[in-house]
Write an enzyme that holds these catalytic residues in place. Structure first.
Site, mmCIF file in Angstrom:
data_model
loop_
_atom_site.group_PDB
_atom_site.id
_atom_site.type_symbol
_atom_site.label_atom_id
_atom_site.label_comp_id
_atom_site.label_asym_id
_atom_site.label_seq_id
_atom_site.Cartn_x
_atom_site.Cartn_y
_atom_site.Cartn_z
ATOM 1 N N ARG A 37 0.916 -1.171 -0.264
ATOM 2 C CA ARG A 37 0.103 -0.372 -0.370
ATOM 3 C C ARG A 37 0.431 1.139 0.097
ATOM 4 O O ARG A 37 0.454 2.474 0.385
ATOM 5 C CB ARG A 37 -0.624 -0.166 0.935
ATOM 6 C CG ARG A 37 -1.931 -1.087 0.700
ATOM 7 C CD ARG A 37 -3.078 -1.228 1.894
ATOM 8 N NE ARG A 37 -2.231 -1.623 3.575
ATOM 9 C CZ ARG A 37 -2.225 -2.930 3.408
ATOM 10 N NH1 ARG A 37 -2.965 -3.858 2.965
ATOM 11 N NH2 ARG A 37 -1.887 -3.826 4.530
ATOM 12 N N HIS A 67 7.466 -5.933 -7.889
ATOM 13 C CA HIS A 67 6.562 -5.734 -7.861
ATOM 14 C C HIS A 67 6.135 -4.891 -7.317
ATOM 15 O O HIS A 67 6.524 -4.432 -5.964
ATOM 16 C CB HIS A 67 5.758 -6.585 -7.459
ATOM 17 C CG HIS A 67 4.163 -6.102 -7.934
ATOM 18 N ND1 HIS A 67 3.788 -4.980 -8.024
ATOM 19 C CD2 HIS A 67 3.528 -7.150 -8.952
ATOM 20 C CE1 HIS A 67 2.261 -5.217 -8.762
ATOM 21 N NE2 HIS A 67 2.163 -6.104 -8.968
ATOM 22 N N TYR A 70 1.118 -1.587 -5.339
ATOM 23 C CA TYR A 70 0.149 -1.410 -6.385
ATOM 24 C C TYR A 70 -0.972 -0.653 -6.069
ATOM 25 O O TYR A 70 -2.043 0.008 -7.082
ATOM 26 C CB TYR A 70 -1.110 -3.163 -6.122
ATOM 27 C CG TYR A 70 -1.668 -3.285 -4.860
ATOM 28 C CD1 TYR A 70 -2.378 -2.395 -4.118
ATOM 29 C CD2 TYR A 70 -0.995 -4.114 -4.199
ATOM 30 C CE1 TYR A 70 -3.012 -2.878 -2.963
ATOM 31 C CE2 TYR A 70 -1.316 -5.347 -3.156
ATOM 32 C CZ TYR A 70 -1.588 -4.136 -2.544
ATOM 33 O OH TYR A 70 -2.773 -4.396 -1.495
ATOM 34 N N HIS A 108 1.625 -1.626 -11.528
ATOM 35 C CA HIS A 108 0.438 -1.432 -12.749
ATOM 36 C C HIS A 108 0.627 -0.180 -13.255
ATOM 37 O O HIS A 108 1.065 0.938 -12.563
ATOM 38 C CB HIS A 108 -0.696 -2.008 -11.810
ATOM 39 C CG HIS A 108 -1.326 -3.128 -10.412
ATOM 40 N ND1 HIS A 108 -1.998 -2.897 -9.330
ATOM 41 C CD2 HIS A 108 -0.187 -4.333 -11.530
ATOM 42 C CE1 HIS A 108 -1.233 -4.844 -9.287
ATOM 43 N NE2 HIS A 108 -0.611 -5.395 -10.397
ATOM 44 N N GLU A 143 2.071 -4.217 -16.504
ATOM 45 C CA GLU A 143 1.289 -5.463 -16.099
ATOM 46 C C GLU A 143 0.357 -5.545 -16.657
ATOM 47 O O GLU A 143 -0.481 -4.180 -16.543
ATOM 48 C CB GLU A 143 0.958 -5.731 -13.930
ATOM 49 C CG GLU A 143 0.016 -7.359 -14.724
ATOM 50 C CD GLU A 143 0.333 -7.292 -12.670
ATOM 51 O OE1 GLU A 143 0.949 -7.194 -12.360
ATOM 52 O OE2 GLU A 143 -0.228 -8.283 -12.457
ATOM 53 N N ASP A 177 -0.525 -11.300 -16.944
ATOM 54 C CA ASP A 177 -0.764 -11.732 -15.514
ATOM 55 C C ASP A 177 -2.318 -12.748 -16.393
ATOM 56 O O ASP A 177 -3.151 -12.295 -16.710
ATOM 57 C CB ASP A 177 -1.770 -11.107 -14.646
ATOM 58 C CG ASP A 177 -1.891 -11.559 -13.494
ATOM 59 O OD1 ASP A 177 -2.721 -12.357 -13.858
ATOM 60 O OD2 ASP A 177 -1.896 -11.326 -12.227
ATOM 61 N N HIS A 180 -5.523 -12.308 -14.919
ATOM 62 C CA HIS A 180 -6.420 -10.263 -15.523
ATOM 63 C C HIS A 180 -6.855 -10.601 -17.288
ATOM 64 O O HIS A 180 -7.823 -9.420 -17.405
ATOM 65 C CB HIS A 180 -4.830 -9.508 -15.232
ATOM 66 C CG HIS A 180 -4.515 -8.723 -14.012
ATOM 67 N ND1 HIS A 180 -3.565 -8.168 -13.645
ATOM 68 C CD2 HIS A 180 -5.050 -10.134 -12.840
ATOM 69 C CE1 HIS A 180 -3.073 -8.134 -12.511
ATOM 70 N NE2 HIS A 180 -4.098 -9.447 -12.008
ATOM 71 N N HIS A 212 2.467 -13.759 -15.108
ATOM 72 C CA HIS A 212 2.339 -14.221 -13.793
ATOM 73 C C HIS A 212 1.107 -14.931 -14.075
ATOM 74 O O HIS A 212 0.370 -15.182 -14.798
ATOM 75 C CB HIS A 212 1.154 -12.953 -13.085
ATOM 76 C CG HIS A 212 2.282 -11.754 -12.963
ATOM 77 N ND1 HIS A 212 1.652 -10.453 -11.876
ATOM 78 C CD2 HIS A 212 2.609 -11.975 -12.230
ATOM 79 C CE1 HIS A 212 2.594 -9.995 -11.467
ATOM 80 N NE2 HIS A 212 3.195 -10.779 -11.318
ATOM 81 N N ASP A 225 -10.831 -9.404 -11.106
ATOM 82 C CA ASP A 225 -9.426 -9.774 -10.694
ATOM 83 C C ASP A 225 -9.353 -10.242 -9.581
ATOM 84 O O ASP A 225 -9.116 -9.655 -8.099
ATOM 85 C CB ASP A 225 -9.049 -8.247 -10.348
ATOM 86 C CG ASP A 225 -7.173 -8.135 -10.153
ATOM 87 O OD1 ASP A 225 -6.681 -9.519 -9.502
ATOM 88 O OD2 ASP A 225 -6.789 -7.192 -9.803
ATOM 89 N N HIS A 227 -8.307 -13.758 -8.011
ATOM 90 C CA HIS A 227 -7.133 -14.717 -8.157
ATOM 91 C C HIS A 227 -7.701 -16.205 -7.294
ATOM 92 O O HIS A 227 -8.349 -15.898 -6.783
ATOM 93 C CB HIS A 227 -5.810 -14.918 -7.251
ATOM 94 C CG HIS A 227 -4.920 -13.459 -9.021
ATOM 95 N ND1 HIS A 227 -3.630 -13.039 -8.177
ATOM 96 C CD2 HIS A 227 -5.183 -12.503 -9.261
ATOM 97 C CE1 HIS A 227 -3.125 -12.449 -8.723
ATOM 98 N NE2 HIS A 227 -4.672 -11.110 -9.155
ATOM 99 N N GLU A 257 0.726 -16.232 -8.090
ATOM 100 C CA GLU A 257 0.313 -15.594 -7.363
ATOM 101 C C GLU A 257 -0.523 -15.798 -6.448
ATOM 102 O O GLU A 257 -2.622 -15.314 -6.613
ATOM 103 C CB GLU A 257 0.001 -13.922 -8.250
ATOM 104 C CG GLU A 257 0.642 -13.119 -8.219
ATOM 105 C CD GLU A 257 0.840 -12.105 -9.394
ATOM 106 O OE1 GLU A 257 0.163 -12.039 -10.034
ATOM 107 O OE2 GLU A 257 1.577 -10.929 -8.731
HETATM 108 ZN ZN ZN Z 1 -4.747 -9.580 -9.532
HETATM 109 FE FE FE Z 2 -0.275 -10.296 -11.315
HETATM 110 FE FE FE Z 3 0.035 -7.298 -10.095
#
Ligand code: ZN
Ligand code: FE
Ligand code: FE
Length: 282
Positions: A37, A67, A70, A108, A143, A177, A180, A212, A225, A227, A257
């Site tokens: 975050r 990464h 996000y 992202h 991504e 991904d 995604h 991913h 989104d 997973h 993920e």
């Molecule tokens: Zn995701």
């Molecule tokens: Fe991802």
């Molecule tokens: Fe991601």
């Protein structure tokens, strides 16, 4: 060579994360550079980085993927949010040169909040142009997104439009991904070949640098989104095994993920994929 790993925590340092990777049969891993975050990154510890190099050697870890938090939004309508994204990306890219040069850093692309995707795409490219430098050895990856809310990067066209505006485009690649793109409307279960052809035509497959590997809780084009563990979602294990075995994808690094509370869940998925990899290739 099958490069397979999962997302791991670096809370106990990089050497500990690499040991975790080795313990579950992985030869790569992904990590958040700092709290997902946002917030301040822990300072790098020279002793840990030296130990990290040793553990990598021990387990054959030749590639890693960072990464970005996000919540970064380089296409926010608020200037202070854009400037925070820029500072964080610049700091992360500098740190990558110290953690392990020549690796991948995934982000992202952003979200547009009212100003439309065209304006957002320009803002994202401006940020990349401000943080990329010719001497950097790290490749920054955009991504592919599910298209939740006003996320930019659901379509291959949006990703291509960002890269088109980047001056140092040879420093930029794409991380696909599977959850995604599926949620975004690309049917990789029934038409992987067609989706890859489209990716190649619009972005260029040479830009694709990491995958991913996730199943999805929702049907194709759901824009959600969420997973799911491999084989327990709407994409299915067979289709995901086809991704890791595809001749145009098989040399890329793959990152799970999937939702697991314990490393054991990843170990089982990695073992199952290694099995699928060896048995389905003649
Ligand atoms: Zn995701
Ligand atoms: Fe991802
Ligand atoms: Fe991601």
């Amino acid at each position: 060579m099958f490069t397979i790993g999962c997302h791991l925590s670096i809370a106990k340092g990089f050497a500990a994360a690499a040991r975790d990777a080795g313990s579950i049969g992985a030869n790569t891993f992904q990590f958040f550079t700092r709290n997902p975050r946002g917030g301040k990154a822990k300072s790098l510890d020279a002793g840990d980085l030296a130990a990290f190099a040793d553990v990598r050697e021990q387990f054959g870890i030749e590639r890693i993927l960072a990464h970005a938090p996000y919540t970064l939004n380089p296409s926010s309508s608020k200037p202070e949010t854009r400037s925070f994204a820029l500072q964080t990306l610049a700091d992360d890219l500098n740190r990558m040169e110290r953690i392990m040069p020549g690796q991948l850093y995934n982000m992202h692309p952003g979200a547009h909040v009212g100003q439309g995707s065209e304006v957002a795409i320009g803002m994202i490219a401006d940020t990349l142009n401000a943080v990329l430098a010719p001497e950097q050895t790290t490749t920054l990856l955009l991504e592919t997104m599910a298209g939740k809310g006003s996320e930019v990067g659901r379509t291959f066209e949006e990703i291509a439009a960002i890269i088109d505006l980047v001056d140092l485009a040879d420093h930029v690649g794409v991380c696909l991904d599977t959850c995604h793109v599926w949620d975004g409307g690309y049917d990789i279960a029934c038409n992987l070949e067609g989706v890859l052809e489209e990716f190649d035509r619009i972005i260029g497959l040479e830009r694709l640098r990491a995958i991913h590997l996730n199943d999805s809780k929702n049907p194709c084009a759901a824009h959600k989104d969420r997973h799911e563990k491999l084989g327990e979602g709407c994409i299915g294990f067979e289709a995901l095994a086809a991704v890791v075995n595809h001749p145009k994808l098989r040399n890329l690094p793959f990152y799970l993920e999937t939702p697991h509370d314990k490393l054991d869940g990843y170990a089982q998925e990695i073992a199952r994929l290694k099995d699928a990899r060896s048995t389905s290739v003649a």
